[in-house]
Design an enzyme around this catalytic site. Structure first.
Site, short mmCIF file in Angstrom:
data_model
loop_
_atom_site.label_atom_id
_atom_site.label_comp_id
_atom_site.label_asym_id
_atom_site.label_seq_id
_atom_site.Cartn_x
_atom_site.Cartn_y
_atom_site.Cartn_z
N CYS A 178 0.81 -1.23 0.00
CA CYS A 178 0.00 0.00 0.00
C CYS A 178 0.84 1.27 0.00
O CYS A 178 0.30 2.36 -0.23
CB CYS A 178 -0.94 0.01 1.21
SG CYS A 178 -1.61 -1.60 1.64
N HIS A 318 -4.37 7.48 5.71
CA HIS A 318 -4.41 6.16 5.10
C HIS A 318 -5.78 5.54 5.33
O HIS A 318 -6.38 4.99 4.41
CB HIS A 318 -3.30 5.28 5.68
CG HIS A 318 -3.15 3.96 5.00
ND1 HIS A 318 -2.93 3.84 3.65
CD2 HIS A 318 -3.21 2.70 5.49
CE1 HIS A 318 -2.84 2.56 3.32
NE2 HIS A 318 -3.01 1.85 4.42
N GLU A 329 -3.04 4.90 13.30
CA GLU A 329 -2.74 6.14 12.57
C GLU A 329 -3.12 7.36 13.39
O GLU A 329 -2.40 8.36 13.41
CB GLU A 329 -3.47 6.15 11.23
CG GLU A 329 -3.11 7.36 10.37
CD GLU A 329 -3.67 7.29 8.97
OE1 GLU A 329 -3.26 8.11 8.12
OE2 GLU A 329 -4.54 6.43 8.71
N LYS A 350 -10.88 6.76 1.21
CA LYS A 350 -11.18 5.35 0.93
C LYS A 350 -12.64 5.01 1.20
O LYS A 350 -13.11 3.96 0.74
CB LYS A 350 -10.25 4.45 1.73
CG LYS A 350 -8.79 4.49 1.28
CD LYS A 350 -7.94 3.52 2.06
CE LYS A 350 -6.50 3.49 1.54
NZ LYS A 350 -5.76 4.73 1.83
N HIS A 355 -9.79 0.76 -1.25
CA HIS A 355 -8.34 0.75 -1.10
C HIS A 355 -7.72 0.31 -2.43
O HIS A 355 -7.88 -0.83 -2.86
CB HIS A 355 -7.95 -0.23 0.01
CG HIS A 355 -6.54 -0.10 0.47
ND1 HIS A 355 -5.55 0.52 -0.29
CD2 HIS A 355 -5.92 -0.50 1.62
CE1 HIS A 355 -4.41 0.48 0.37
NE2 HIS A 355 -4.61 -0.13 1.52
N PHE A 414 0.97 -2.89 3.99
CA PHE A 414 1.14 -4.23 4.53
C PHE A 414 2.62 -4.54 4.65
O PHE A 414 3.44 -4.14 3.81
CB PHE A 414 0.50 -5.27 3.62
CG PHE A 414 -1.00 -5.34 3.73
CD1 PHE A 414 -1.67 -4.69 4.74
CD2 PHE A 414 -1.73 -6.06 2.80
CE1 PHE A 414 -3.05 -4.76 4.84
CE2 PHE A 414 -3.12 -6.14 2.89
CZ PHE A 414 -3.78 -5.49 3.91
#
Length: 443
Positions: A178, A318, A329, A350, A355, A414
């Protein structure tokens, strides 16, 4: 001391589940329009997750002079070609025979290099007794095609882009899940600063909406199972969130050395001012609850941009809509921004487009540049019941008019790869450049 080279964002291109180009995507994000729905590209009835964020429009075949290139292009590559072409047209400049060597290209490449149909063909050749049969593979028209092998390589999209657009300078492809798109942009920033290129085409592309990609994320347990309400399935920072929605698409920016962009009277969306990276190495799918890892990347990006935390006005988070990552986050934002955190508008886009994996960081960087240009922070869609552990200043209900001096884009991948980028309003960049020159300003 010679001032370091500054970098301007002069072109933006996008292909997303919300729209086939940047203006349509941006309008959809501001309106909170969902690009999520039941998967149409294949039969997903046998999966626990049957929803996704698919690209619905924008065939690219008519856009290209060299139609032969398209036989090398996967679905994701076609998104990349379309978004990159839009970014170049938007910037009003492109490589030529005389300037191609001063252009570079960096891409965040998706991981699905082999198509599902190719995997099916291999399986069919071995399914009878489980033995590998080389002759059967070579006799299969699909598998014996050398173009299929070329198309499967990680750098094949990079090769298509540089060939089609005549880029002959610095070129590289990265895959850090990502964080890929963000790290590709960060690499482009450094290349221009070092003087190795004057122009960069930088971005990311991905499409994992196929049986292999979907099954893999189902096994990881990271996807929302809200099959009956797909438009609300992605709800970052909401206390009821239960996973992200897998998407696809591409985003590209044209980056230029600042003075060269000014000299040609280019429209500058923003200054690309800072880049930060770190590796969390906590879990394959989660960041540390304390925000460790993202904290270091955010601090690096702000320091690299020479932007104080209290000069930041917007964060494109994110914000995947997973329980642990949203909380981590927010913990990182509180640690980095301190008391200023409640004055910084935060949203994850998102909720509208899912995503986009390797493309996410590049598309969301473009979102930050557009937010700076238009003076508005896009809404965090589907947020009804905020998680008390995500107590930051999230943009709820509707997009928020706001003059944005500086914006931060987070991509937390990830495996623990973290990419954070900082963009500044052109007026703020001009003031800073004038200060560095002792008040001379920009002609």
């Amino acid at each position: 001391m010679t001032p370091r080279r500054r970098v301007a964002v002069t072109g933006i291109g996008m292909v997303t589940p919300v729209g086939p180009d940047a203006p349509t995507t941006w309008a959809g994000l501001l309106a909170g329009r969902s690009g999520l729905g039941p998967i149409q590209g294949f039969d997903a009835r046998g999966f626990p997750v049957r929803i996704g964020a698919e690209v619905k429009e924008g065939p690219v075949e008519a856009l290209f002079r060299d139609r032969k290139l398209l036989k090398f292009a996967s679905r994701a590559h076609r998104f990349a070609l379309a978004a990159a072409g839009e970014a170049l047209r938007d910037a009003g400049i492109e490589p030529s025979t005389s300037t191609g060597h001063r252009w570079g290209c960096t891409v965040g490449a998706g991981m699905m290099g082999v198509s599902f149909s190719e995997l099916q063909a291999v399986h069919a050749c071995c399914a009878g007794d489980g033995e590998f049969k080389p002759n059967a593979l070579l006799d299969n028209r699909l598998l014996a095609d050398p173009v299929a092998f070329c198309r499967s390589q990680t750098n094949s999209g990079l090769a298509l882009l540089t060939r089609h657009f005549g880029i002959r300078g610095y070129a590289t492809a990265v895959h850090t899940a990502c964080a890929s798109g963000g790290q590709a942009l960060g690499t482009a920033l450094k290349v221009i600063r070092r003087g190795h290129a004057d122009f960069m085409l930088a971005g990311g592309y991905d499409s994992m909406l196929n049986p292999t990609g979907l099954s893999s994320f189902c096994l990881l347990g990271t996807l929302s199972t809200d099959n009956d309400t797909p438009e609300r399935a992605s709800r970052p920072f909401d206390v009821t969130r239960n996973g992200f929605v897998l998407g696809e698409g591409a985003g590209f920016l044209v980056l230029e050395e600042w003075n060269a962009a000014r000299a040609r009277d280019a429209r500058i969306y923003a200054e690309f001012a800072g880049d930060g990276n770190s590796l969390s190495s906590y879990r394959i799918t989660d960041s540390h609850p304390s925000g460790d890892g993202p904290i270091q990347a955010m601090q690096q990006a702000l320091a690299d941009a020479r932007v104080a935390p209290d000069a930041l006005d917007y964060v494109n988070a994110h914000g995947t809509s997973t329980l642990m990552n949203d909380r981590s986050e927010c913990a990182a934002l509180r640690a980095v921004l301190g008391s200023h955190v409640q004055r910084v508008a935060v949203s994850s886009t998102k909720g509208c487009m899912g995503h986009l994996i390797a493309a996410a960081g590049a598309v969301e960087a473009g979102v930050c540049a557009l937010a700076i240009r238009d003076g508005i922070a896009p809404v965090n869609a589907n947020l009804v019941r905020p998680d008390p552990d995500c107590d930051v200043n999230i943009v709820r209900g509707q997009s928020r008019p706001l003059r944005i001096r500086a914006a931060l884009s987070n991509s937390l991948g990830f495996g623990g790869s973290n990419s954070c980028l900082v963009f500044r309003h052109p007026d703020e960049a001009d003031v800073s450049l004038s200060d560095e020159r002792g008040g001379e300003g920009i002609p």
